[in-house]
Motif scaffolding. Structure first.
Motif, mmCIF file in Angstrom:
data_model
loop_
_atom_site.group_PDB
_atom_site.id
_atom_site.type_symbol
_atom_site.label_atom_id
_atom_site.label_comp_id
_atom_site.label_asym_id
_atom_site.label_seq_id
_atom_site.Cartn_x
_atom_site.Cartn_y
_atom_site.Cartn_z
ATOM 1 N N LEU A 26 0.851 -1.187 0.000
ATOM 2 C CA LEU A 26 0.000 0.000 0.000
ATOM 3 C C LEU A 26 0.882 1.230 0.000
ATOM 4 N N GLU A 27 0.896 1.943 -1.139
ATOM 5 C CA GLU A 27 1.771 3.119 -1.254
ATOM 6 C C GLU A 27 1.257 4.066 -2.334
ATOM 7 N N ALA A 28 1.627 5.323 -2.202
ATOM 8 C CA ALA A 28 1.276 6.312 -3.222
ATOM 9 C C ALA A 28 2.022 5.950 -4.504
ATOM 10 N N SER A 29 1.307 5.960 -5.627
ATOM 11 C CA SER A 29 1.923 5.545 -6.885
ATOM 12 C C SER A 29 1.058 6.006 -8.053
ATOM 13 N N GLU A 30 1.685 6.507 -9.085
ATOM 14 C CA GLU A 30 0.963 6.916 -10.298
ATOM 15 C C GLU A 30 0.737 5.684 -11.185
ATOM 16 N N PRO A 31 -0.401 5.616 -11.864
ATOM 17 C CA PRO A 31 -0.692 4.464 -12.721
ATOM 18 C C PRO A 31 0.195 4.446 -13.962
ATOM 19 N N PRO A 32 0.522 3.260 -14.462
ATOM 20 C CA PRO A 32 1.449 3.150 -15.599
ATOM 21 C C PRO A 32 0.880 3.658 -16.923
ATOM 22 N N ARG A 33 -0.434 3.606 -17.117
ATOM 23 C CA ARG A 33 -1.031 4.012 -18.393
ATOM 24 C C ARG A 33 -1.666 5.397 -18.331
ATOM 25 N N GLY A 34 -1.295 6.176 -17.328
ATOM 26 C CA GLY A 34 -1.839 7.523 -17.201
ATOM 27 C C GLY A 34 -3.080 7.579 -16.333
ATOM 28 N N ARG A 35 -3.358 8.764 -15.838
ATOM 29 C CA ARG A 35 -4.473 8.987 -14.926
ATOM 30 C C ARG A 35 -5.816 8.944 -15.660
ATOM 31 N N ASP A 36 -6.826 8.455 -14.981
ATOM 32 C CA ASP A 36 -8.186 8.473 -15.494
ATOM 33 C C ASP A 36 -8.760 9.866 -15.258
ATOM 34 N N ASP A 37 -9.513 10.394 -16.221
ATOM 35 C CA ASP A 37 -10.099 11.733 -16.081
ATOM 36 C C ASP A 37 -11.021 11.836 -14.866
ATOM 37 N N ALA A 38 -11.664 10.733 -14.493
ATOM 38 C CA ALA A 38 -12.578 10.737 -13.351
ATOM 39 C C ALA A 38 -11.840 10.899 -12.019
ATOM 40 N N ALA A 39 -10.529 10.726 -12.003
ATOM 41 C CA ALA A 39 -9.738 10.833 -10.776
ATOM 42 C C ALA A 39 -9.098 12.209 -10.622
ATOM 43 N N GLU A 40 -9.602 13.197 -11.350
ATOM 44 C CA GLU A 40 -9.024 14.534 -11.273
ATOM 45 C C GLU A 40 -9.111 15.071 -9.841
ATOM 46 N N GLY A 41 -7.979 15.579 -9.347
ATOM 47 C CA GLY A 41 -7.918 16.132 -8.004
ATOM 48 C C GLY A 41 -7.707 15.097 -6.911
ATOM 49 N N LEU A 42 -7.638 13.834 -7.270
ATOM 50 C CA LEU A 42 -7.429 12.760 -6.296
ATOM 51 C C LEU A 42 -5.981 12.277 -6.338
ATOM 52 N N THR A 43 -5.549 11.665 -5.264
ATOM 53 C CA THR A 43 -4.196 11.102 -5.177
ATOM 54 C C THR A 43 -4.267 9.608 -5.451
ATOM 55 N N TYR A 44 -3.449 9.151 -6.399
ATOM 56 C CA TYR A 44 -3.399 7.730 -6.737
ATOM 57 C C TYR A 44 -2.564 6.955 -5.723
ATOM 58 N N PHE A 45 -2.972 5.704 -5.505
ATOM 59 C CA PHE A 45 -2.182 4.782 -4.707
ATOM 60 C C PHE A 45 -2.371 3.382 -5.275
ATOM 61 N N THR A 46 -1.488 2.501 -4.866
ATOM 62 C CA THR A 46 -1.557 1.123 -5.329
ATOM 63 C C THR A 46 -1.584 0.190 -4.124
ATOM 64 N N VAL A 47 -2.211 -0.948 -4.322
ATOM 65 C CA VAL A 47 -2.247 -1.995 -3.310
ATOM 66 C C VAL A 47 -2.091 -3.333 -4.035
ATOM 67 N N ARG A 48 -1.330 -4.224 -3.442
ATOM 68 C CA ARG A 48 -1.095 -5.552 -4.021
ATOM 69 C C ARG A 48 -1.800 -6.605 -3.182
ATOM 70 N N VAL A 49 -2.361 -7.607 -3.860
ATOM 71 C CA VAL A 49 -2.999 -8.740 -3.193
ATOM 72 C C VAL A 49 -2.325 -9.998 -3.721
ATOM 73 N N THR A 50 -1.635 -10.715 -2.838
ATOM 74 C CA THR A 50 -0.912 -11.914 -3.239
ATOM 75 C C THR A 50 -1.600 -13.148 -2.664
ATOM 76 N N VAL A 51 -1.787 -14.150 -3.527
ATOM 77 C CA VAL A 51 -2.345 -15.436 -3.126
ATOM 78 C C VAL A 51 -1.221 -16.452 -3.225
ATOM 79 N N GLU A 52 -0.999 -17.188 -2.142
ATOM 80 C CA GLU A 52 0.074 -18.188 -2.110
ATOM 81 C C GLU A 52 -0.538 -19.556 -1.842
ATOM 82 N N ASN A 53 -0.035 -20.563 -2.560
ATOM 83 C CA ASN A 53 -0.503 -21.935 -2.385
ATOM 84 C C ASN A 53 0.563 -22.732 -1.645
#
Length: 171
Positions: A26-53
Protein backbone atom coordinates in the motif's frame (compact mmCIF):
# COMPACT_ATOMS: atom_id res chain seq x y z
CA UNK A 1 -15.87 -11.98 16.38
CA UNK A 2 -14.29 -11.19 13.02
CA UNK A 3 -11.01 -9.30 13.39
CA UNK A 4 -9.36 -7.27 10.62
CA UNK A 5 -5.84 -7.94 9.45
CA UNK A 6 -3.17 -5.25 9.32
CA UNK A 7 -1.87 -4.53 5.82
CA UNK A 8 1.08 -6.87 5.35
CA UNK A 9 -0.41 -9.80 7.32
CA UNK A 10 -1.10 -13.20 5.76
CA UNK A 11 -4.60 -14.67 6.16
CA UNK A 12 -5.05 -18.42 5.79
CA UNK A 13 -8.31 -19.93 4.56
CA UNK A 14 -9.54 -22.92 6.56
CA UNK A 15 -11.95 -23.97 3.81
CA UNK A 16 -9.13 -24.08 1.22
CA UNK A 17 -6.24 -25.93 2.86
CA UNK A 18 -2.86 -24.42 2.08
CA UNK A 19 -4.09 -21.16 0.54
CA UNK A 20 -3.28 -17.86 2.12
CA UNK A 21 -3.75 -14.26 1.04
CA UNK A 22 -1.87 -11.07 1.82
CA UNK A 23 -2.79 -7.45 1.13
CA UNK A 24 0.45 -5.46 0.96
CA UNK A 25 2.36 -2.82 -0.98
CA UNK A 26 0.00 0.00 0.00
CA UNK A 27 1.77 3.12 -1.25
CA UNK A 28 1.28 6.31 -3.22
CA UNK A 29 1.92 5.55 -6.89
CA UNK A 30 0.96 6.92 -10.30
CA UNK A 31 -0.69 4.46 -12.72
CA UNK A 32 1.45 3.15 -15.60
CA UNK A 33 -1.03 4.01 -18.39
CA UNK A 34 -1.84 7.52 -17.20
CA UNK A 35 -4.47 8.99 -14.93
CA UNK A 36 -8.19 8.47 -15.49
CA UNK A 37 -10.10 11.73 -16.08
CA UNK A 38 -12.58 10.74 -13.35
CA UNK A 39 -9.74 10.83 -10.78
CA UNK A 40 -9.02 14.53 -11.27
CA UNK A 41 -7.92 16.13 -8.00
CA UNK A 42 -7.43 12.76 -6.30
CA UNK A 43 -4.20 11.10 -5.18
CA UNK A 44 -3.40 7.73 -6.74
CA UNK A 45 -2.18 4.78 -4.71
CA UNK A 46 -1.56 1.12 -5.33
CA UNK A 47 -2.25 -2.00 -3.31
CA UNK A 48 -1.10 -5.55 -4.02
CA UNK A 49 -3.00 -8.74 -3.19
CA UNK A 50 -0.91 -11.91 -3.24
CA UNK A 51 -2.35 -15.44 -3.13
CA UNK A 52 0.07 -18.19 -2.11
CA UNK A 53 -0.50 -21.93 -2.38
CA UNK A 54 1.17 -23.93 0.38
CA UNK A 55 -1.08 -26.94 -0.20
CA UNK A 56 -0.48 -30.15 -2.07
CA UNK A 57 -2.60 -29.51 -5.19
CA UNK A 58 -3.17 -26.61 -7.57
CA UNK A 59 -6.10 -24.22 -7.20
CA UNK A 60 -7.69 -21.97 -9.80
CA UNK A 61 -7.80 -18.42 -8.44
CA UNK A 62 -10.11 -15.55 -9.42
CA UNK A 63 -9.64 -12.07 -8.00
CA UNK A 64 -11.34 -9.65 -10.36
CA UNK A 65 -13.33 -6.42 -10.28
CA UNK A 66 -16.16 -6.60 -7.79
CA UNK A 67 -14.16 -8.88 -5.49
CA UNK A 68 -12.00 -6.06 -4.12
CA UNK A 69 -13.48 -3.11 -2.22
CA UNK A 70 -11.31 -0.19 -1.08
CA UNK A 71 -12.57 2.32 1.51
CA UNK A 72 -10.71 5.38 2.79
CA UNK A 73 -10.92 7.92 5.58
CA UNK A 74 -12.71 7.82 8.92
CA UNK A 75 -16.13 7.53 7.24
CA UNK A 76 -15.12 4.62 4.99
CA UNK A 77 -15.88 6.33 1.70
CA UNK A 78 -15.32 4.34 -1.46
CA UNK A 79 -12.05 4.95 -3.29
CA UNK A 80 -12.03 5.41 -7.07
CA UNK A 81 -10.81 2.13 -8.62
CA UNK A 82 -8.91 2.54 -11.89
CA UNK A 83 -9.87 -0.71 -13.62
CA UNK A 84 -7.93 0.20 -16.78
CA UNK A 85 -4.59 0.30 -14.96
CA UNK A 86 -5.23 -2.50 -12.47
CA UNK A 87 -4.07 -6.06 -13.02
CA UNK A 88 -6.32 -8.83 -11.70
CA UNK A 89 -6.04 -12.60 -11.27
CA UNK A 90 -8.47 -14.13 -13.74
CA UNK A 91 -8.70 -17.91 -13.61
CA UNK A 92 -5.03 -18.54 -12.85
CA UNK A 93 -3.83 -21.99 -11.68
CA UNK A 94 -1.65 -21.47 -8.62
CA UNK A 95 0.43 -24.61 -8.13
CA UNK A 96 1.99 -25.68 -4.80
CA UNK A 97 4.72 -23.33 -3.56
CA UNK A 98 3.69 -20.67 -6.11
CA UNK A 99 2.10 -17.22 -5.86
CA UNK A 100 -0.05 -14.92 -7.96
CA UNK A 101 -0.38 -11.18 -7.33
CA UNK A 102 -3.06 -8.69 -8.34
CA UNK A 103 -2.10 -5.00 -8.51
CA UNK A 104 -4.88 -2.52 -7.91
CA UNK A 105 -4.66 1.21 -8.71
CA UNK A 106 -7.07 3.46 -6.83
CA UNK A 107 -7.45 7.15 -6.06
CA UNK A 108 -8.91 9.17 -3.19
CA UNK A 109 -8.52 12.56 -1.52
CA UNK A 110 -5.01 12.82 -0.08
CA UNK A 111 -6.32 13.69 3.41
CA UNK A 112 -8.18 10.32 3.55
CA UNK A 113 -5.21 8.09 2.73
CA UNK A 114 -4.03 7.70 6.33
CA UNK A 115 -6.96 5.26 6.79
CA UNK A 116 -7.35 2.64 4.06
CA UNK A 117 -9.43 -0.54 4.36
CA UNK A 118 -9.22 -3.26 1.71
CA UNK A 119 -11.82 -6.01 1.66
CA UNK A 120 -11.47 -8.96 -0.69
CA UNK A 121 -13.50 -12.05 -1.48
CA UNK A 122 -11.39 -14.66 -3.23
CA UNK A 123 -12.93 -17.25 -5.55
CA UNK A 124 -11.12 -20.59 -5.51
CA UNK A 125 -12.07 -23.39 -7.93
CA UNK A 126 -15.50 -21.74 -8.42
CA UNK A 127 -16.13 -21.64 -4.63
CA UNK A 128 -16.35 -18.30 -2.84
CA UNK A 129 -14.14 -17.85 0.21
CA UNK A 130 -15.23 -15.68 3.13
CA UNK A 131 -14.62 -11.95 2.86
CA UNK A 132 -11.51 -10.69 4.64
CA UNK A 133 -10.52 -7.16 5.63
CA UNK A 134 -7.10 -5.51 5.89
CA UNK A 135 -6.59 -2.11 7.52
CA UNK A 136 -3.68 0.23 6.88
CA UNK A 137 -2.76 3.62 5.58
CA UNK A 138 -0.36 5.43 3.29
CA UNK A 139 2.82 6.22 5.20
CA UNK A 140 2.55 3.30 7.65
CA UNK A 141 5.13 0.56 7.49
CA UNK A 142 3.66 -2.89 6.89
CA UNK A 143 3.31 -4.84 10.11
CA UNK A 144 4.74 -2.00 12.22
CA UNK A 145 2.91 -0.12 14.93
CA UNK A 146 3.87 3.52 14.54
CA UNK A 147 2.64 6.52 16.45
CA UNK A 148 1.81 9.58 14.41
CA UNK A 149 2.57 12.96 16.01
CA UNK A 150 -0.33 14.07 18.20
CA UNK A 151 -2.43 10.90 17.77
CA UNK A 152 -2.08 7.15 17.49
CA UNK A 153 -1.29 5.69 14.08
CA UNK A 154 -3.77 3.28 12.48
CA UNK A 155 -1.53 0.22 12.82
CA UNK A 156 -1.11 0.99 16.53
CA UNK A 157 -4.88 1.35 16.95
CA UNK A 158 -5.56 -1.96 15.22
CA UNK A 159 -2.85 -3.67 17.28
CA UNK A 160 -4.36 -2.33 20.53
CA UNK A 161 -7.85 -3.41 19.44
CA UNK A 162 -6.72 -6.96 18.66
CA UNK A 163 -4.80 -7.20 21.95
CA UNK A 164 -7.85 -5.96 23.91
CA UNK A 165 -10.10 -8.49 22.19
CA UNK A 166 -7.69 -11.33 22.96
CA UNK A 167 -7.49 -10.30 26.62
CA UNK A 168 -11.30 -10.28 26.95
CA UNK A 169 -11.50 -13.85 25.66
CA UNK A 170 -8.77 -15.21 27.96
CA UNK A 171 -10.08 -15.27 31.50
Amino acid sequence: MYEPNVVGDWQEYDEHAGLRVRVHGLEASEPPRGRDDAAEGLTYFTVRVTVENRGGRHSTIHLEDGQIDVRVGPDGESAFIDWRNSQFIEGFDVYPLRRATAVLYAAAPEASLSLVDVQIQLRVDDDWADRRLWAGGIGLQEGAAQTAPGREGLAHQVSNFLRDQAEEGTA
